[in-house]
Motif scaffolding. Structure first.
Motif, PDB file in Angstrom:
ATOM      1  N   PRO A 254      23.139 -41.049 -14.275  1.00 24.30           N
ATOM      2  CA  PRO A 254      22.989 -41.673 -12.948  1.00 24.30           C
ATOM      3  C   PRO A 254      22.842 -40.654 -11.811  1.00 24.30           C
ATOM      4  O   PRO A 254      21.859 -40.676 -11.077  1.00 24.30           O
ATOM      5  CB  PRO A 254      24.266 -42.497 -12.804  1.00 24.30           C
ATOM      6  CG  PRO A 254      24.761 -42.714 -14.191  1.00 24.30           C
ATOM      7  CD  PRO A 254      24.380 -41.484 -14.950  1.00 24.30           C
ATOM      8  N   PHE A 255      23.857 -39.782 -11.651  1.00 26.80           N
ATOM      9  CA  PHE A 255      23.843 -38.788 -10.575  1.00 26.80           C
ATOM     10  C   PHE A 255      23.898 -37.406 -11.202  1.00 26.80           C
ATOM     11  O   PHE A 255      24.741 -37.141 -12.067  1.00 26.80           O
ATOM     12  CB  PHE A 255      25.039 -38.962  -9.640  1.00 26.80           C
ATOM     13  CG  PHE A 255      25.032 -40.242  -8.853  1.00 26.80           C
ATOM     14  CD1 PHE A 255      24.150 -40.426  -7.803  1.00 26.80           C
ATOM     15  CD2 PHE A 255      25.917 -41.265  -9.153  1.00 26.80           C
ATOM     16  CE1 PHE A 255      24.138 -41.598  -7.069  1.00 26.80           C
ATOM     17  CE2 PHE A 255      25.926 -42.445  -8.430  1.00 26.80           C
ATOM     18  CZ  PHE A 255      25.032 -42.618  -7.384  1.00 26.80           C
ATOM     19  N   ALA A 256      23.040 -36.486 -10.746  1.00 23.40           N
ATOM     20  CA  ALA A 256      22.999 -35.169 -11.382  1.00 23.40           C
ATOM     21  C   ALA A 256      22.484 -34.106 -10.431  1.00 23.40           C
ATOM     22  O   ALA A 256      21.692 -34.371  -9.525  1.00 23.40           O
ATOM     23  CB  ALA A 256      22.119 -35.207 -12.634  1.00 23.40           C
ATOM     24  N   ALA A 257      22.974 -32.888 -10.676  1.00 22.45           N
ATOM     25  CA  ALA A 257      22.361 -31.662 -10.175  1.00 22.45           C
ATOM     26  C   ALA A 257      22.340 -30.709 -11.356  1.00 22.45           C
ATOM     27  O   ALA A 257      23.324 -30.567 -12.073  1.00 22.45           O
ATOM     28  CB  ALA A 257      23.158 -31.079  -9.023  1.00 22.45           C
ATOM     29  N   PHE A 279      28.793 -38.937 -12.873  1.00 19.50           N
ATOM     30  CA  PHE A 279      28.302 -37.781 -12.131  1.00 19.50           C
ATOM     31  C   PHE A 279      28.281 -36.577 -13.075  1.00 19.50           C
ATOM     32  O   PHE A 279      29.320 -36.140 -13.563  1.00 19.50           O
ATOM     33  CB  PHE A 279      29.212 -37.471 -10.939  1.00 19.50           C
ATOM     34  CG  PHE A 279      29.163 -38.500  -9.844  1.00 19.50           C
ATOM     35  CD1 PHE A 279      28.366 -38.309  -8.722  1.00 19.50           C
ATOM     36  CD2 PHE A 279      29.916 -39.651  -9.931  1.00 19.50           C
ATOM     37  CE1 PHE A 279      28.327 -39.250  -7.710  1.00 19.50           C
ATOM     38  CE2 PHE A 279      29.889 -40.610  -8.923  1.00 19.50           C
ATOM     39  CZ  PHE A 279      29.091 -40.404  -7.813  1.00 19.50           C
ATOM     40  N   TYR A 280      27.087 -36.028 -13.303  1.00 20.49           N
ATOM     41  CA  TYR A 280      26.908 -34.884 -14.187  1.00 20.49           C
ATOM     42  C   TYR A 280      26.425 -33.726 -13.327  1.00 20.49           C
ATOM     43  O   TYR A 280      25.232 -33.568 -13.081  1.00 20.49           O
ATOM     44  CB  TYR A 280      25.891 -35.220 -15.275  1.00 20.49           C
ATOM     45  CG  TYR A 280      25.733 -34.175 -16.343  1.00 20.49           C
ATOM     46  CD1 TYR A 280      26.443 -34.267 -17.539  1.00 20.49           C
ATOM     47  CD2 TYR A 280      24.854 -33.114 -16.187  1.00 20.49           C
ATOM     48  CE1 TYR A 280      26.288 -33.309 -18.542  1.00 20.49           C
ATOM     49  CE2 TYR A 280      24.690 -32.157 -17.172  1.00 20.49           C
ATOM     50  CZ  TYR A 280      25.409 -32.269 -18.352  1.00 20.49           C
ATOM     51  OH  TYR A 280      25.259 -31.316 -19.335  1.00 20.49           O
ATOM     52  N   VAL A 281      27.366 -32.936 -12.831  1.00 18.73           N
ATOM     53  CA  VAL A 281      27.002 -31.882 -11.878  1.00 18.73           C
ATOM     54  C   VAL A 281      27.512 -30.512 -12.328  1.00 18.73           C
ATOM     55  O   VAL A 281      27.538 -29.571 -11.543  1.00 18.73           O
ATOM     56  CB  VAL A 281      27.538 -32.208 -10.469  1.00 18.73           C
ATOM     57  CG1 VAL A 281      26.888 -33.476  -9.933  1.00 18.73           C
ATOM     58  CG2 VAL A 281      29.061 -32.368 -10.466  1.00 18.73           C
ATOM     59  N   PHE A 301      31.703 -40.234 -19.676  1.00 17.12           N
ATOM     60  CA  PHE A 301      32.562 -39.548 -18.710  1.00 17.12           C
ATOM     61  C   PHE A 301      32.264 -40.137 -17.336  1.00 17.12           C
ATOM     62  O   PHE A 301      31.158 -40.565 -17.046  1.00 17.12           O
ATOM     63  CB  PHE A 301      32.331 -38.031 -18.712  1.00 17.12           C
ATOM     64  CG  PHE A 301      30.907 -37.634 -18.465  1.00 17.12           C
ATOM     65  CD1 PHE A 301      30.402 -37.543 -17.187  1.00 17.12           C
ATOM     66  CD2 PHE A 301      30.060 -37.361 -19.535  1.00 17.12           C
ATOM     67  CE1 PHE A 301      29.090 -37.184 -16.956  1.00 17.12           C
ATOM     68  CE2 PHE A 301      28.744 -36.993 -19.319  1.00 17.12           C
ATOM     69  CZ  PHE A 301      28.259 -36.911 -18.023  1.00 17.12           C
ATOM     70  N   GLY A 302      33.279 -40.143 -16.481  1.00 19.36           N
ATOM     71  CA  GLY A 302      33.067 -40.583 -15.115  1.00 19.36           C
ATOM     72  C   GLY A 302      32.495 -39.476 -14.255  1.00 19.36           C
ATOM     73  O   GLY A 302      31.483 -39.635 -13.579  1.00 19.36           O
ATOM     74  N   ILE A 303      33.160 -38.296 -14.307  1.00 16.54           N
ATOM     75  CA  ILE A 303      32.752 -37.161 -13.478  1.00 16.54           C
ATOM     76  C   ILE A 303      32.921 -35.885 -14.300  1.00 16.54           C
ATOM     77  O   ILE A 303      33.977 -35.654 -14.891  1.00 16.54           O
ATOM     78  CB  ILE A 303      33.593 -37.071 -12.194  1.00 16.54           C
ATOM     79  CG1 ILE A 303      33.367 -38.308 -11.313  1.00 16.54           C
ATOM     80  CG2 ILE A 303      33.278 -35.801 -11.420  1.00 16.54           C
ATOM     81  CD1 ILE A 303      34.306 -38.398 -10.127  1.00 16.54           C
ATOM     82  N   ARG A 304      31.880 -35.050 -14.320  1.00 16.47           N
ATOM     83  CA  ARG A 304      31.974 -33.729 -14.937  1.00 16.47           C
ATOM     84  C   ARG A 304      31.738 -32.672 -13.873  1.00 16.47           C
ATOM     85  O   ARG A 304      30.677 -32.639 -13.242  1.00 16.47           O
ATOM     86  CB  ARG A 304      30.936 -33.565 -16.051  1.00 16.47           C
ATOM     87  CG  ARG A 304      31.350 -34.183 -17.365  1.00 16.47           C
ATOM     88  CD  ARG A 304      30.469 -33.704 -18.503  1.00 16.47           C
ATOM     89  NE  ARG A 304      30.873 -34.288 -19.765  1.00 16.47           N
ATOM     90  CZ  ARG A 304      30.333 -33.973 -20.942  1.00 16.47           C
ATOM     91  NH1 ARG A 304      29.366 -33.079 -21.005  1.00 16.47           N
ATOM     92  NH2 ARG A 304      30.751 -34.543 -22.055  1.00 16.47           N
ATOM     93  N   LEU A 305      32.711 -31.801 -13.704  1.00 17.68           N
ATOM     94  CA  LEU A 305      32.653 -30.769 -12.670  1.00 17.68           C
ATOM     95  C   LEU A 305      32.409 -29.405 -13.291  1.00 17.68           C
ATOM     96  O   LEU A 305      32.876 -29.112 -14.396  1.00 17.68           O
ATOM     97  CB  LEU A 305      33.962 -30.731 -11.881  1.00 17.68           C
ATOM     98  CG  LEU A 305      34.364 -32.006 -11.150  1.00 17.68           C
ATOM     99  CD1 LEU A 305      35.705 -31.811 -10.465  1.00 17.68           C
ATOM    100  CD2 LEU A 305      33.306 -32.426 -10.140  1.00 17.68           C
ATOM    101  N   ILE A 333      36.890 -31.110 -16.239  1.00 18.51           N
ATOM    102  CA  ILE A 333      36.689 -29.778 -15.666  1.00 18.51           C
ATOM    103  C   ILE A 333      36.057 -28.949 -16.772  1.00 18.51           C
ATOM    104  O   ILE A 333      36.714 -28.591 -17.750  1.00 18.51           O
ATOM    105  CB  ILE A 333      38.012 -29.173 -15.194  1.00 18.51           C
ATOM    106  CG1 ILE A 333      38.568 -29.990 -14.018  1.00 18.51           C
ATOM    107  CG2 ILE A 333      37.833 -27.717 -14.793  1.00 18.51           C
ATOM    108  CD1 ILE A 333      39.935 -29.537 -13.549  1.00 18.51           C
ATOM    109  N   PHE A 334      34.772 -28.661 -16.631  1.00 20.92           N
ATOM    110  CA  PHE A 334      34.006 -28.108 -17.741  1.00 20.92           C
ATOM    111  C   PHE A 334      33.537 -26.692 -17.500  1.00 20.92           C
ATOM    112  O   PHE A 334      32.989 -26.056 -18.385  1.00 20.92           O
ATOM    113  CB  PHE A 334      32.807 -29.008 -18.042  1.00 20.92           C
ATOM    114  CG  PHE A 334      32.271 -28.854 -19.437  1.00 20.92           C
ATOM    115  CD1 PHE A 334      32.880 -29.482 -20.504  1.00 20.92           C
ATOM    116  CD2 PHE A 334      31.153 -28.067 -19.678  1.00 20.92           C
ATOM    117  CE1 PHE A 334      32.389 -29.333 -21.792  1.00 20.92           C
ATOM    118  CE2 PHE A 334      30.649 -27.920 -20.966  1.00 20.92           C
ATOM    119  CZ  PHE A 334      31.274 -28.554 -22.029  1.00 20.92           C
TER     120      PHE A 334
END
Length: 528
Positions: A254-257, A279-281, A301-305, A333-334
């Motif tokens: 959905p959301f990415a950088a 969010f895959y950022v 995953f909901g959010i990957r930082l 936290i990746f």
């Protein structure tokens, strides 16, 4: 053009808006757009959708307007504005060179074919066919805004994305991309490479995406890469509520950088529900700041930082793993040493870690975070993987865990864990935290020996078994000024331990010994 990393002046046309109102919620003020951080909205995180089972009250999101969320400001972020002064404003209905009843994407592409792209296209309220992928590069400025709100209806399989853009400055706002024209229609909103400044605001995707078909659209739905180190893009109030079709063979992000992102993105008040991911950022050298975002049931995953990222004032809800093929992970936290602050993770039905530290993480700060684990969710509230090289301290401060699981197998996805928190690497600190798990054990430290050890300070444990257990021979731990309502134990010898000022209501066990309940202890070596 979107394949770049898909792992893409004409006097007569000047100011043809015909006096149309540009009604922007903070985006257009007079004839300029200010990208300063004051006044940025974060409505999505205040929406309590999905929180029916949460024991937590909403958190205060007032941090003095510091959207960047860092102790030190990011250089050169707010020194330049995205302005529409001097651009050629075009009313797509009023301009005779545009057939607004045809394929509007193709019409705009044709309109700009012999012009230097420096245009703001204004779409009066209505629905427009958008059956091509609008591809532009090398421009100084490009913008499309609804006035006040427009709909772009995708009715063919041609576009992977409504917009595929790469240029200096981008402004997109106040429209909906509609992909409901047929069961096999699929497209993302935007794939953008922005060099200097960008604002993407008040956009919606209507319809469920389906990446498991031959006519599928692009891999991403809203991907924004800021291409210069001092570049800045804000993505504000973008909503993806209709989810995606689950299946084999990959999923939509959905959301990415992603690389080549090296600048700063601020994702402000964005919302995503019922996707595989959120969010895959994490996978870039730039910075991503999530402020006031909400993910619901994004069950990979909901959010990957990643290494330079911030997530604050946000919520992650995971409530339907029993009904999903990909059974849930909350926040990851990746990479690097990100900041997580003022976040709530609500997981009444999850079958993976609520908060996981792994991959290439080298440190980080998790502060003012609430984690709720439901009765049928036999997972770790926090899991810190073994084998990490934490060059910096990994700090958990003022973290509250309310864990109702007993560790029994998930009714659909299988076995669970006996412990609510697992620490698999040294150089980790828990300070001013509360661990509440009445039906299973609290924290297990399984990390390899290291002088850095694990620090636990001013924490309260209230569990249904062992509050704290060390399972390997280890060194350098500091356990001070905590309250343990349950048992504490170690299975192997510990050395160079500082154990001071702790209150033990349960037993302290070593090799079967259960007779030590001292109120205050000093540094010492202990043998199992």
């Amino acid at each position: 053009m979107s394949n770049r990393n898909d792992t893409t002046d004409d006097a007569q046309s000047s100011d043809r808006t015909g006096g149309l109102p540009l009604s922007r919620r903070g985006m257009l003020a007079a004839s300029a757009v200010g990208l300063g951080i004051a006044g940025a909205g974060s409505a999505a995180a205040d929406d309590r959708e999905g929180s029916e089972n949460s024991p937590f009250a909403p958190r205060d999101h007032d941090h003095g307007g510091d959207v960047l969320g860092a102790s030190e400001p990011v250089a050169a972020i707010t020194t330049e504005h995205l302005s529409v002064e001097g651009t050629n404003r075009v009313d797509v209905v009023g301009d005779p060179e545009i057939d607004h009843e045809g394929d509007l994407a193709a019409e705009i592409q044709s309109y700009l074919a012999d012009r230097e792209p420096n245009h703001l296209f204004v779409l009066p309220a209505g629905t427009y066919s958008w059956n091509s992928q609008l591809e532009l590069s090398g421009f100084e400025f490009f913008g499309v805004v609804g006035a006040p709100q427009a709909t772009l209806a995708v009715e063919t399989h041609d576009p992977d994305y409504a917009f595929d853009l790469e240029g200096e400055r981008v402004l997109l706002g106040d429209f909906t991309v509609d992909i409901t024209a047929g069961d096999t229609i699929d497209a993302g909103i935007v794939f953008a490479g922005i060099e200097r400044r960008g604002l993407i605001e008040n956009l919606d995707l209507r319809g469920e995406r389906d990446y498991h078909q031959s006519d599928r659209g692009g891999k991403f739905t809203c991907r924004v890469d800021t291409l210069e180190e001092d570049g800045y893009t804000e993505i504000r109030n973008v909503r993806l509520p209709d989810g995606e079709v689950e299946g084999d063979g990959g999923s939509v992000i959905p959301f990415a950088a992603d690389p080549p992102h090296v600048g700063t993105n601020v994702w402000n008040g964005c919302y995503v529900k019922d996707w595989t991911s959120g969010f895959y950022v994490m996978n870039n050298d730039g910075r991503n700041i999530l402020q006031g975002c909400l993910t619901i049931d994004c069950n990979n995953f909901g959010i990957r930082l990643g290494r330079n990222d911030v997530c604050r004032d946000s919520r992650i809800v995971l409530s339907d793993a029993s009904d999903r093929d990909t059974p849930g992970m909350g926040l990851t936290i990746f990479g690097g040493s990100p900041l997580v602050e003022n976040v709530q993770i609500e997981a009444p039905d999850i079958w993976n870690n609520a908060l996981w530290v792994g991959g290439q993480a080298t440190g980080g700060t998790v502060r003012d975070v609430d984690i709720y684990i439901g009765e049928i969710s036999p997972v770790h509230a926090i899991d810190i993987s073994g084998g990490l090289s934490l060059e910096e301290e990994l700090l958990f401060e003022n973290v509250t865990i309310v864990d109702e699981s007993d560790g029994s197998a998930h009714p659909v996805h299988g076995a669970g864990f006996d412990y609510s928190v697992e620490v698999g690497t040294p150089n980790v600190t828990f300070r001013d935290c509360r661990f509440e798990s009445p039906n299973r054990d609290g924290m297990r430290v399984v990390g390899a020996a290291s002088d850095a050890g694990v620090t636990i300070e001013n924490c309260t444990f209230d569990t249904g078994g062992a509050d704290l257990r060390f399972t390997v021979e280890d060194a350098g731990h500091s356990v001070c000024n905590n309250r343990f309502n349950g048992d504490v134990a170690w299975d192997e010898p510990l050395s160079e331990v500082l154990w001071m000022g702790n209150r033990h209501e349960g037993a302290v066990e070593s090799g079967g010994t259960e007779d030590w309940n001292a109120l205050a202890n000093w540094g010492f070596d202990v043998d199992a």
